[in-house]
Design an enzyme around this catalytic site. Structure first.
Site, PDB file in Angstrom:
ATOM      1  N   LYS A  58      -2.343  -3.471  -0.186  1.00 27.70           N
ATOM      2  CA  LYS A  58      -2.037  -2.263   0.585  1.00 27.70           C
ATOM      3  C   LYS A  58      -1.357  -1.199  -0.273  1.00 27.70           C
ATOM      4  O   LYS A  58      -0.883  -1.455  -1.371  1.00 27.70           O
ATOM      5  CB  LYS A  58      -1.181  -2.624   1.810  1.00 27.70           C
ATOM      6  CG  LYS A  58      -2.039  -3.277   2.895  1.00 27.70           C
ATOM      7  CD  LYS A  58      -1.311  -3.442   4.208  1.00 27.70           C
ATOM      8  CE  LYS A  58      -2.290  -3.945   5.283  1.00 27.70           C
ATOM      9  NZ  LYS A  58      -1.588  -4.319   6.510  1.00 27.70           N
ATOM     10  N   ARG A  60      -2.353 -13.104   5.403  1.00 25.35           N
ATOM     11  CA  ARG A  60      -3.684 -12.536   5.631  1.00 25.35           C
ATOM     12  C   ARG A  60      -4.071 -11.786   4.357  1.00 25.35           C
ATOM     13  O   ARG A  60      -3.434 -10.800   3.998  1.00 25.35           O
ATOM     14  CB  ARG A  60      -3.664 -11.600   6.839  1.00 25.35           C
ATOM     15  CG  ARG A  60      -5.027 -10.999   7.194  1.00 25.35           C
ATOM     16  CD  ARG A  60      -4.917 -10.083   8.406  1.00 25.35           C
ATOM     17  NE  ARG A  60      -6.204  -9.504   8.749  1.00 25.35           N
ATOM     18  CZ  ARG A  60      -6.707  -8.396   8.232  1.00 25.35           C
ATOM     19  NH1 ARG A  60      -6.025  -7.711   7.316  1.00 25.35           N
ATOM     20  NH2 ARG A  60      -7.893  -7.939   8.613  1.00 25.35           N
TER      21      ARG A  60
END
Length: 273
Positions: free
Chosen positions: A221, A255
């Site tokens: 991210k 995740r």
């Protein structure tokens, strides 16, 4: 701490890995990467082989300012792929990344095992009742606004207090309707600045007060690649570092796009403990 996936009890007292399979053409890291059935099956095989317990399939991109697609388009992307994967890997545990109740219903009926909702039932008022009827595990994530508006909604008086209050309300609603297996995801990158994301990670252990399994979705991210002045493609090392910190602070599920590295981080942390 266990969850029931299609009659199979998954023990989350040892952290597990959730591999990401994006069926979107515009995801921030792997959008449009899997163009045909053999590429999809190959990627799923690699993730399972490398230790993924769950495969999380998404067909609606939730990156900032992502293009909105119809429910019909989301289902058209998902249903054939779920059937394809289950035919090849009948024992697989598929999670569906969706905020739409009808998508949740049809994908579970096709053979998926759990629902991962970025809006915790806020964007579709029928979602909580649908999940309760389906009796599947439910991941509630914290977000303000929608993927299209969330980056303008990063004002908090006390971020951790507000997120914990949000979860206590959403979890209470879910339990009232009869949802038994609940996992919380604090929503790294969703309605949070880079500094807020690091603050969230720093205080991650505070979520233990909710006594629920915690999912950390940090993989590649912007909090990583913007801090390192690099790209999502070059953010694997940073991802592993932050995943390791998340594990030390109580994450039950990672995740990730890169299953092997996440599995290794879990093994090393387990050895340390």
């Amino acid at each position: 701490m266990t969850i029931n996936c299609k009659g199979k009890l998954i023990d989350l007292s040892t952290p597990k890995v959730m591999g990401i399979l994006n069926l979107t053409p515009d995801s921030f890291y792997d959008g449009g990467k899997y163009k045909n059935e053999s590429e999809i099956l190959s990627q799923v095989y690699i993730m399972l082989k490398n230790g993924a317990t769950f495969i999380d399939i998404g067909a609606y991109s939730s990156r900032p300012n992502a293009v909105h697609i119809s429910e019909e388009e989301e289902l058209n992307r998902l249903l054939p792929i779920i059937a394809l994967i289950l035919k090849e890997f009948p024992e697989i545990i598929i999670s569906i990344d969706t905020f739409r109740s009808e998508v949740a219903k049809q994908t579970i009926e096709t053979g998926a095992a759990m629902i991962n909702d970025i809006s915790a039932g806020v964007l579709d008022k029928k979602m909580l009742q649908t999940v309760a009827n389906l009796q599947v595990p439910y991941i509630l994530m914290h977000m303000k606004g929608t993927p299209q508006t969330m980056q303008q909604q990063t004002d908090y008086k006390n971020m951790m207090k507000e997120i914990i209050f949000y979860f206590s309300e959403r979890v209470s609603e879910a339990k009232k309707l009869g949802i038994k297996d609940i996992i919380i995801d604090p929503g790294f990158g969703f309605a949070k600045t880079t500094a807020q994301n690091f603050d969230l990670l720093k205080q991650l252990e505070l979520f233990k007060i909710l006594e629920l399994p915690l999912l950390a979705g940090i993989s590649r991210k912007s909090m990583i690649y913007k801090t390192l002045n690099t790209t999502p493609q070059e953010a694997l090392n940073g991802t592993t570092v932050l995943n390791t910190i998340a594990l030390q602070k109580g994450a039950s599920i990672l995740r990730v796009h890169d299953v092997k590295e996440a599995t290794e981080a879990i093994k090393l942390i387990e050895q340390l403990n």
